[in-house]
Motif scaffolding. Structure first.
Motif, short mmCIF file in Angstrom:
data_model
loop_
_atom_site.label_atom_id
_atom_site.label_comp_id
_atom_site.label_asym_id
_atom_site.label_seq_id
_atom_site.Cartn_x
_atom_site.Cartn_y
_atom_site.Cartn_z
N GLY A 54 4.50 -7.63 -3.13
CA GLY A 54 3.92 -6.97 -2.18
C GLY A 54 2.45 -6.92 -2.26
N SER A 55 1.95 -8.04 -3.00
CA SER A 55 0.46 -8.05 -3.47
C SER A 55 -0.41 -8.57 -2.28
CB SER A 55 0.26 -8.73 -4.75
OG SER A 55 0.68 -10.14 -4.70
N GLN A 56 0.28 -9.49 -1.31
CA GLN A 56 -0.38 -10.22 -0.62
C GLN A 56 -0.06 -9.60 0.92
OE1 GLN A 56 0.49 -14.32 -0.67
NE2 GLN A 56 -0.78 -14.66 -2.43
N ILE A 57 -0.62 -8.45 1.44
CA ILE A 57 -0.58 -7.99 2.46
C ILE A 57 -1.60 -8.06 3.55
CG2 ILE A 57 -0.05 -5.52 3.49
CD1 ILE A 57 1.35 -4.71 1.26
N LYS A 58 -1.17 -8.42 4.70
CA LYS A 58 -2.31 -8.23 5.88
C LYS A 58 -2.05 -7.16 6.83
CE LYS A 58 -2.27 -13.62 5.26
NZ LYS A 58 -2.16 -14.75 5.96
N ILE A 59 -3.32 -6.57 7.04
CA ILE A 59 -2.94 -5.83 8.05
C ILE A 59 -3.84 -6.04 9.36
CG2 ILE A 59 -3.65 -3.29 8.69
CD1 ILE A 59 -3.18 -3.10 5.70
N GLY A 60 -3.35 -5.95 10.55
CA GLY A 60 -4.01 -6.50 11.54
C GLY A 60 -4.96 -5.44 12.18
N HIS A 61 -6.06 -5.60 13.09
CA HIS A 61 -6.90 -4.73 13.70
C HIS A 61 -6.82 -4.80 15.20
CE1 HIS A 61 -8.18 -3.01 9.92
NE2 HIS A 61 -8.38 -4.19 9.66
N PRO A 62 -6.02 -4.48 16.15
CA PRO A 62 -4.61 -3.91 15.58
C PRO A 62 -3.62 -5.07 15.64
CG PRO A 62 -4.85 -4.15 18.14
CD PRO A 62 -6.21 -4.57 17.57
#
Length: 125
Positions: A54-62
């Motif tokens: 769980g250390s490499q989490i990518k979040i998009g915008h959106p």
């Protein structure tokens, strides 16, 4: 231990998607879908967890650019029947009807990061 997962937007709802799992999605049958056993690519990826810790989490915008979820359409079917009964007391009004919701069963294979594909049905809602 967390498995690799992603959050995907389909049919106006958000789904927690893990590869190698089956999902029953309603409201798909109103749209045009390919035939059964065809591969579908979904491009509305909101979040992606790549590794097990769980250390490499990518979040998009959106949304995340260049990431696709690959799924295979396994089955189209009908869900369980829903019974609806309306009644007004003292008026002799009784009405009973029901319906069965339609769904599409998808098997998510993998998460892809290539932008050019051949022979795939790209679903962009």
């Amino acid at each position: 231990m967390l498995l690799p997962y992603g959050i995907l937007e389909m049919c106006g709802r958000q789904f927690w998607i893990e590869p190698t799992r089956y999902y029953d999605i309603s409201q798909f049958t109103n749209r045009l879908l390919p035939s059964i056993s065809k591969t579908i690519l979904f491009n509305k990826v909101l979040l992606l967890n790549e590794n097990n810790k769980g250390s490499q989490i990518k979040i998009g915008h959106p949304f995340l650019d260049g990431l696709f979820f690959q799924a295979k359409l396994v089955d189209n079917g009908l869900g369980s029947k829903v019974q609806i009964f309306k009644m007004k007391s003292k008026k002799k009004f009784r009405r009973r009807f029901g319906y069965r919701t339609k769904y599409a069963r998808l098997h998510f294979d993998s998460i892809l990061s290539i932008k050019s594909f051949k022979n795939f049905y790209l679903l962009t809602e």
